[in-house]
Design a protein around this motif. Structure first.
Motif, mmCIF file in Angstrom:
data_model
loop_
_atom_site.group_PDB
_atom_site.id
_atom_site.type_symbol
_atom_site.label_atom_id
_atom_site.label_comp_id
_atom_site.label_asym_id
_atom_site.label_seq_id
_atom_site.Cartn_x
_atom_site.Cartn_y
_atom_site.Cartn_z
ATOM 1 N N ALA A 165 32.092 8.665 8.773
ATOM 2 C CA ALA A 165 31.991 9.364 10.061
ATOM 3 C C ALA A 165 30.939 10.472 10.006
ATOM 4 C CB ALA A 165 33.346 9.929 10.470
ATOM 5 N N ASP A 166 30.892 11.208 8.895
ATOM 6 C CA ASP A 166 29.889 12.272 8.741
ATOM 7 C C ASP A 166 28.473 11.702 8.793
ATOM 8 O OD1 ASP A 166 31.900 14.175 8.488
ATOM 9 O OD2 ASP A 166 31.749 14.274 6.291
ATOM 10 N N ASP A 167 28.251 10.604 8.081
ATOM 11 C CA ASP A 167 26.925 9.987 8.053
ATOM 12 C C ASP A 167 26.566 9.386 9.415
ATOM 13 O OD1 ASP A 167 26.755 10.742 5.403
ATOM 14 O OD2 ASP A 167 27.152 8.731 4.610
ATOM 15 N N THR A 168 27.563 8.852 10.117
ATOM 16 C CA THR A 168 27.336 8.335 11.471
ATOM 17 C C THR A 168 26.935 9.478 12.397
ATOM 18 O OG1 THR A 168 28.902 6.531 11.108
ATOM 19 C CG2 THR A 168 28.400 7.081 13.399
ATOM 20 N N ALA A 169 27.610 10.617 12.264
ATOM 21 C CA ALA A 169 27.289 11.795 13.085
ATOM 22 C C ALA A 169 25.872 12.286 12.797
ATOM 23 C CB ALA A 169 28.307 12.899 12.848
ATOM 24 N N ALA A 170 25.459 12.243 11.539
ATOM 25 C CA ALA A 170 24.101 12.669 11.182
ATOM 26 C C ALA A 170 23.066 11.753 11.847
ATOM 27 C CB ALA A 170 23.928 12.680 9.667
ATOM 28 N N ALA A 171 23.323 10.457 11.847
ATOM 29 C CA ALA A 171 22.409 9.517 12.504
ATOM 30 C C ALA A 171 22.377 9.778 14.017
ATOM 31 C CB ALA A 171 22.828 8.077 12.221
ATOM 32 N N ALA A 172 23.535 10.052 14.605
ATOM 33 C CA ALA A 172 23.596 10.327 16.045
ATOM 34 C C ALA A 172 22.851 11.616 16.388
ATOM 35 C CB ALA A 172 25.054 10.417 16.499
ATOM 36 N N ARG A 173 22.972 12.628 15.541
ATOM 37 C CA ARG A 173 22.228 13.881 15.785
ATOM 38 C C ARG A 173 20.730 13.620 15.770
ATOM 39 N NH1 ARG A 173 26.200 16.009 12.651
ATOM 40 N NH2 ARG A 173 24.959 15.934 10.758
ATOM 41 N N ARG A 174 20.291 12.802 14.841
ATOM 42 C CA ARG A 174 18.850 12.466 14.764
ATOM 43 C C ARG A 174 18.415 11.744 16.041
ATOM 44 N NH1 ARG A 174 14.276 12.643 12.138
ATOM 45 N NH2 ARG A 174 13.127 10.744 11.646
ATOM 46 N N LEU A 175 19.237 10.836 16.516
ATOM 47 C CA LEU A 175 18.919 10.119 17.752
ATOM 48 C C LEU A 175 18.930 11.055 18.960
ATOM 49 C CD1 LEU A 175 20.986 6.879 17.158
ATOM 50 C CD2 LEU A 175 18.503 6.995 17.435
ATOM 51 N N SER A 176 19.900 11.960 19.000
ATOM 52 C CA SER A 176 20.027 12.854 20.159
ATOM 53 C C SER A 176 18.856 13.822 20.271
ATOM 54 C CB SER A 176 21.345 13.625 20.109
ATOM 55 O OG SER A 176 21.325 14.597 19.096
ATOM 56 N N ALA A 177 18.143 14.038 19.163
ATOM 57 C CA ALA A 177 16.972 14.919 19.197
ATOM 58 C C ALA A 177 15.803 14.267 19.935
ATOM 59 C CB ALA A 177 16.554 15.296 17.774
ATOM 60 N N SER A 178 15.817 12.929 20.053
ATOM 61 C CA SER A 178 14.695 12.260 20.707
ATOM 62 C C SER A 178 15.097 11.396 21.908
ATOM 63 C CB SER A 178 13.925 11.410 19.691
ATOM 64 O OG SER A 178 14.761 10.439 19.117
ATOM 65 N N LEU A 179 16.396 11.313 22.210
ATOM 66 C CA LEU A 179 16.861 10.509 23.336
ATOM 67 C C LEU A 179 17.699 11.371 24.275
ATOM 68 C CD1 LEU A 179 18.117 7.307 21.465
ATOM 69 C CD2 LEU A 179 15.915 7.644 22.554
ATOM 70 N N GLU A 180 17.554 11.130 25.571
ATOM 71 C CA GLU A 180 18.390 11.809 26.551
ATOM 72 C C GLU A 180 19.700 11.050 26.698
ATOM 73 O OE1 GLU A 180 16.576 12.605 30.361
ATOM 74 O OE2 GLU A 180 14.603 12.644 29.399
ATOM 75 N N GLY A 181 20.782 11.779 26.863
ATOM 76 C CA GLY A 181 22.077 11.149 27.072
ATOM 77 C C GLY A 181 23.185 12.063 26.597
ATOM 78 N N ARG A 182 24.417 11.592 26.734
ATOM 79 C CA ARG A 182 25.582 12.362 26.298
ATOM 80 C C ARG A 182 26.081 11.748 24.996
ATOM 81 N NH1 ARG A 182 31.009 11.921 26.921
ATOM 82 N NH2 ARG A 182 30.874 10.267 28.473
ATOM 83 N N PHE A 183 25.740 12.409 23.899
ATOM 84 C CA PHE A 183 26.158 11.920 22.593
ATOM 85 C C PHE A 183 27.560 12.438 22.294
ATOM 86 C CE2 PHE A 183 21.825 10.801 22.519
ATOM 87 C CZ PHE A 183 21.742 9.727 21.655
ATOM 88 N N LEU A 184 28.369 11.577 21.699
ATOM 89 C CA LEU A 184 29.777 11.883 21.476
ATOM 90 C C LEU A 184 29.979 12.745 20.234
ATOM 91 C CD1 LEU A 184 31.299 8.387 22.271
ATOM 92 C CD2 LEU A 184 30.784 10.266 23.820
ATOM 93 N N ASP A 185 31.058 13.493 20.251
ATOM 94 C CA ASP A 185 31.433 14.326 19.118
ATOM 95 C C ASP A 185 31.971 13.449 17.987
ATOM 96 O OD1 ASP A 185 32.011 17.237 18.272
ATOM 97 O OD2 ASP A 185 33.891 16.176 17.851
ATOM 98 N N ARG A 186 31.718 13.843 16.773
ATOM 99 C CA ARG A 186 32.164 13.105 15.595
ATOM 100 C C ARG A 186 33.668 12.823 15.653
ATOM 101 N NH1 ARG A 186 35.220 13.460 11.466
ATOM 102 N NH2 ARG A 186 34.655 12.908 9.344
ATOM 103 N N SER A 187 34.443 13.752 16.190
ATOM 104 C CA SER A 187 35.897 13.606 16.222
ATOM 105 C C SER A 187 36.353 12.423 17.091
ATOM 106 C CB SER A 187 36.556 14.890 16.718
ATOM 107 O OG SER A 187 36.220 15.119 18.072
#
Length: 186
Positions: free
Chosen positions: A14-36
């Motif tokens: 889950a931590d590594d998935t969240a890290a990948a999502a943070r990287r994506l959210s830096a370059s994509l518009e949208g509502r990214f979900l919380d790791r929890s």
């Protein structure tokens, strides 16, 4: 109540998935979900009553009995919907044990007359909603290392303006994986 049955993700995965999502959210518009909120849905039940929730718990006990933890191996990114308004997800390879667990859960729900969404099982973890996916390549990502999921949970889902909140109602732990055979010296 709105409910679903899902595999909970191991903490490192889950931590590594969240890290990948943070990287994506830096370059994509949208509502990214919380790791929890990360999970892998085995069956979406929708609106059920207390009696159906109780039968779903019985279904979980039977479906998970004797099951070993299942393998989660990232299988790339995917989307549902249009690129201008997509649900972005991390795919999980369709491991035979994972597929079999989802099938058993659905069979046991059916046997107990608990309704669920009959769409084919497609293992994934939702990263973001209403994401605008550009035509240009996405940034390079480090996907999580493969891991074993050991916890299957019936969740209550409460929707709000801020997104969904998930409350565990009932949890079943999967058994230990089979030991790998070891070679003995001659």
């Amino acid at each position: 109540m709105r409910a679903f049955i899902a595999l909970e993700l191991p903490a490192d995965f889950a931590d590594d998935t969240a890290a990948a999502a943070r990287r994506l959210s830096a370059s994509l518009e949208g509502r990214f979900l919380d790791r929890s909120t990360y999970h892998l849905t085995l069956a979406f039940l929708g609106d059920i009553d207390d009696a159906e929730a109780s039968r779903a718990m019985d279904a979980l006990d039977v479906a998970c009995a004797g099951s070993a933890p299942v393998s989660l191996a990232p299988d790339g990114l995917g989307k549902f919907g249009r690129p201008a308004d997509a649900t972005l997800w991390l795919g999980v390879a369709p491991d035979p044990a994972l597929q079999a667990l989802a099938e058993r859960v659905r069979e046991e729900l059916t046997a107990r007359d608990v309704p669920f969404d009959p769409k084919p099982f497609r293992p994934h973890i939702t990263l973001g909603r209403r994401v605008r996916i550009p035509k240009k390549p996405l940034p390079p990502l480090a996907f999580p290392l493969p891991a074993h999921a050991r916890t299957v949970t019936l969740f209550k889902s409460t929707l709000s303006r801020d997104g969904a909140e998930y409350k565990p109602l009932y949890t079943v732990e999967l058994g230990e994986p089979a030991e790998m055979p070891t070679s003995t010296p001659n």
